[in-house]
Design a protein around this motif. Structure first.
Motif, PDB file in Angstrom:
ATOM      1  N   UNK A   1     -71.536 -47.496 -13.011  1.00 31.58           N
ATOM      2  CA  UNK A   1     -71.923 -47.955 -14.349  1.00 31.58           C
ATOM      3  C   UNK A   1     -71.714 -46.860 -15.397  1.00 31.58           C
ATOM      4  N   UNK A   2     -70.791 -45.970 -15.124  1.00 38.89           N
ATOM      5  CA  UNK A   2     -70.441 -44.919 -16.072  1.00 38.89           C
ATOM      6  C   UNK A   2     -69.088 -44.351 -15.670  1.00 38.89           C
ATOM      7  N   UNK A   3     -68.473 -43.645 -16.604  1.00 44.37           N
ATOM      8  CA  UNK A   3     -67.177 -43.016 -16.333  1.00 44.37           C
ATOM      9  C   UNK A   3     -67.184 -41.613 -16.934  1.00 44.37           C
ATOM     10  N   UNK A   4     -66.691 -40.665 -16.181  1.00 46.31           N
ATOM     11  CA  UNK A   4     -66.425 -39.333 -16.714  1.00 46.31           C
ATOM     12  C   UNK A   4     -65.234 -38.750 -15.969  1.00 46.31           C
ATOM     13  N   UNK A   5     -64.657 -37.723 -16.531  1.00 43.49           N
ATOM     14  CA  UNK A   5     -63.406 -37.182 -15.999  1.00 43.49           C
ATOM     15  C   UNK A   5     -63.599 -36.595 -14.608  1.00 43.49           C
ATOM     16  N   UNK A   6     -64.769 -36.073 -14.300  1.00 40.66           N
ATOM     17  CA  UNK A   6     -64.969 -35.375 -13.033  1.00 40.66           C
ATOM     18  C   UNK A   6     -65.403 -36.230 -11.870  1.00 40.66           C
ATOM     19  N   UNK A   7     -65.517 -37.546 -12.056  1.00 43.04           N
ATOM     20  CA  UNK A   7     -65.935 -38.399 -10.949  1.00 43.04           C
ATOM     21  C   UNK A   7     -64.961 -38.295  -9.773  1.00 43.04           C
ATOM     22  N   UNK A   8     -65.494 -38.114  -8.579  1.00 42.30           N
ATOM     23  CA  UNK A   8     -64.678 -38.191  -7.372  1.00 42.30           C
ATOM     24  C   UNK A   8     -63.719 -37.046  -7.157  1.00 42.30           C
ATOM     25  N   UNK A   9     -63.997 -35.866  -7.718  1.00 43.46           N
ATOM     26  CA  UNK A   9     -63.077 -34.732  -7.533  1.00 43.46           C
ATOM     27  C   UNK A   9     -62.923 -34.358  -6.065  1.00 43.46           C
ATOM     28  N   UNK A  10     -64.004 -34.483  -5.289  1.00 45.52           N
ATOM     29  CA  UNK A  10     -63.943 -34.109  -3.867  1.00 45.52           C
ATOM     30  C   UNK A  10     -63.118 -35.097  -3.055  1.00 45.52           C
ATOM     31  N   UNK A  11     -62.801 -36.268  -3.638  1.00 43.09           N
ATOM     32  CA  UNK A  11     -62.046 -37.275  -2.903  1.00 43.09           C
ATOM     33  C   UNK A  11     -60.629 -36.824  -2.579  1.00 43.09           C
ATOM     34  N   UNK A  12     -60.091 -35.924  -3.396  1.00 38.01           N
ATOM     35  CA  UNK A  12     -58.693 -35.526  -3.221  1.00 38.01           C
ATOM     36  C   UNK A  12     -58.461 -34.952  -1.827  1.00 38.01           C
ATOM     37  N   UNK A  13     -59.331 -34.027  -1.403  1.00 40.34           N
ATOM     38  CA  UNK A  13     -59.209 -33.440  -0.068  1.00 40.34           C
ATOM     39  C   UNK A  13     -59.304 -34.510   1.007  1.00 40.34           C
ATOM     40  N   UNK A  14     -60.237 -35.450   0.824  1.00 38.58           N
ATOM     41  CA  UNK A  14     -60.477 -36.456   1.864  1.00 38.58           C
ATOM     42  C   UNK A  14     -59.294 -37.404   1.998  1.00 38.58           C
ATOM     43  N   UNK A  15     -58.635 -37.727   0.886  1.00 38.27           N
ATOM     44  CA  UNK A  15     -57.484 -38.629   0.979  1.00 38.27           C
ATOM     45  C   UNK A  15     -56.355 -37.990   1.792  1.00 38.27           C
ATOM     46  N   UNK A  16     -56.127 -36.708   1.571  1.00 30.74           N
ATOM     47  CA  UNK A  16     -55.099 -36.004   2.349  1.00 30.74           C
ATOM     48  C   UNK A  16     -55.510 -35.942   3.817  1.00 30.74           C
ATOM     49  N   UNK A  17     -56.785 -35.629   4.070  1.00 33.25           N
ATOM     50  CA  UNK A  17     -57.288 -35.549   5.436  1.00 33.25           C
ATOM     51  C   UNK A  17     -57.164 -36.893   6.143  1.00 33.25           C
ATOM     52  N   UNK A  18     -57.511 -37.974   5.444  1.00 31.97           N
ATOM     53  CA  UNK A  18     -57.425 -39.304   6.050  1.00 31.97           C
ATOM     54  C   UNK A  18     -55.992 -39.649   6.422  1.00 31.97           C
ATOM     55  N   UNK A  19     -55.049 -39.294   5.557  1.00 31.20           N
ATOM     56  CA  UNK A  19     -53.639 -39.568   5.853  1.00 31.20           C
ATOM     57  C   UNK A  19     -53.185 -38.824   7.103  1.00 31.20           C
ATOM     58  N   UNK A  20     -53.525 -37.541   7.205  1.00 31.49           N
ATOM     59  CA  UNK A  20     -53.081 -36.750   8.352  1.00 31.49           C
ATOM     60  C   UNK A  20     -53.821 -37.162   9.625  1.00 31.49           C
ATOM     61  N   UNK A  21     -55.122 -37.449   9.509  1.00 31.79           N
ATOM     62  CA  UNK A  21     -55.880 -37.928  10.670  1.00 31.79           C
ATOM     63  C   UNK A  21     -55.350 -39.277  11.134  1.00 31.79           C
ATOM     64  N   UNK A  22     -54.810 -40.059  10.195  1.00 31.87           N
ATOM     65  CA  UNK A  22     -54.244 -41.367  10.520  1.00 31.87           C
ATOM     66  C   UNK A  22     -52.813 -41.315  11.018  1.00 31.87           C
ATOM     67  N   UNK A  23     -52.309 -40.110  11.273  1.00 33.59           N
ATOM     68  CA  UNK A  23     -50.994 -39.984  11.894  1.00 33.59           C
ATOM     69  C   UNK A  23     -49.830 -39.921  10.928  1.00 33.59           C
ATOM     70  N   UNK A  24     -50.095 -39.756   9.631  1.00 34.84           N
ATOM     71  CA  UNK A  24     -49.003 -39.657   8.660  1.00 34.84           C
ATOM     72  C   UNK A  24     -48.338 -38.291   8.796  1.00 34.84           C
TER      73      UNK A  24
END
Length: 328
Positions: A243-266
């Protein structure tokens, strides 16, 4: 044993073994460590927390398959969310109607596509490294967002938006349904379309793809545009959920997206990988986060564990490739 492995590979694919093994380990370890882990509350929490991370991971997936990377996904999502927020604010704020939401969502998707278009054009025509290009876009979007919002956030949206982030249909969270739709669309795109085939070809060898008649520049531009659109979808869900937006939302997600791709065999160098193992890897990481929270670990420790896990995954993949080579 070999027959069983061959049957498993035929049904699920060899790249599903790692994510499914990791899923079993997480369920067993945290199931014993906490009596509250294997409960409906935990899985319900995961179902609501997973979607925006999952969609951002899909936004990261296609550039990685081409041998590239999109470091700007989280800030693209936030700028897209800000675009929707500004549209709602300009049309009555909390009293804005569905038409304003639809217009804002369309503009958010356009902003996401424009971000990807710029990156794709630069990468395709100048052959600049995707890390440098996407890092530049990340810095630009972050600075632009901070300038336009003065470092604050925007909140106060119509109540009909809330179900997109918190609602359910037949007991299934709406954000999870959106994620499942995006997973299916990404799977069909990569496995059944000419663009998907070209994406794998470019990731395997861009020069060979070019000589075989594939318009590599067009494909790269489309891949990064789709990445931006997917990030924008995540931004819309994040707006509805927080229910709000700011520029810094989800900054930690970047690492996790890369990790998920590599853990998923990419393959980090591109050319190989599927959507479904990545989806399972996402579930593993979200369950891992929930398990650590139940044990009293704070978010900073969880982030540290994800970083170590990324290193472990890369080392294990190196050992696996080495032993396969020796075995041949």
């Amino acid at each position: 044993m070999n027959t069983l492995a061959a049957r498993f590979n035929a049904i699920f694919g060899a790249d599903m073994a790692g994510p499914l093994a990791a899923l079993a380990i997480v369920l067993i370890v945290f199931g014993f460590a906490s009596p509250h882990f294997l409960t409906g509350a935990t899985f319900g929490s995961v179902a609501f927390q997973l979607p925006e991370l999952g969609i951002l991971t899909l936004a990261m997936l296609m550039p990685i398959l081409t041998g590239g990377l999109n470091l700007a996904i989280t800030f693209t999502a936030n700028i897209a969310g800000l675009t929707l927020a500004w549209t709602l604010q300009a049309n009555g704020g909390i009293d804005a109607g569905p038409a304003a939401f639809l217009l804002g969502s369309l503009l958010a998707l356009v902003v996401g596509a424009a971000s990807g278009l710029v990156m794709g054009l630069v990468i395709a025509f100048t052959r600049a490294h995707p890390i440098l290009v996407s890092l530049s876009m990340m810095i630009f979007l972050r600075g632009l967002g901070e300038f336009l919002t003065r470092g604050g956030d925007i909140s106060g949206f119509p109540t009909f938006i809330a179900p997109i982030g918190h609602g359910s249909v037949l007991g299934i969270p709406i954000p999870l349904l959106i994620l499942i739709a995006c997973v299916i669309a990404s799977h069909v795109l990569l496995a059944r379309s000419k663009l998907g085939f070209s994406t794998y070809m470019i990731g395997s060898n861009i020069e060979s793809a070019r000589y075989s008649g594939i318009n590599t520049r067009k494909v790269l531009v489309l891949v990064y545009m789709l990445s931006g659109v997917m990030a924008a979808v995540a931004g819309i869900i994040m707006l509805a959920r927080f229910n709000s937006v700011r520029v810094g939302h989800g900054e930690s997600y970047l690492l996790i997206t890369v990790l998920a791709c590599f853990l998923g065999g990419i393959n980090p160098f591109g050319g190989f990988g599927r959507v479904l193992p990545v989806f399972v890897a996402l579930v593993v990481l979200q369950l891992l986060s929930s398990g650590l929270n139940l044990l009293g670990a704070n978010q900073h420790l969880t982030t540290a564990v994800w970083g170590i896990l990324l290193i472990v995954v890369m080392v294990l993949r190196w050992f696996s490739a080495k032993f396969i080579t020796i075995g041949k």
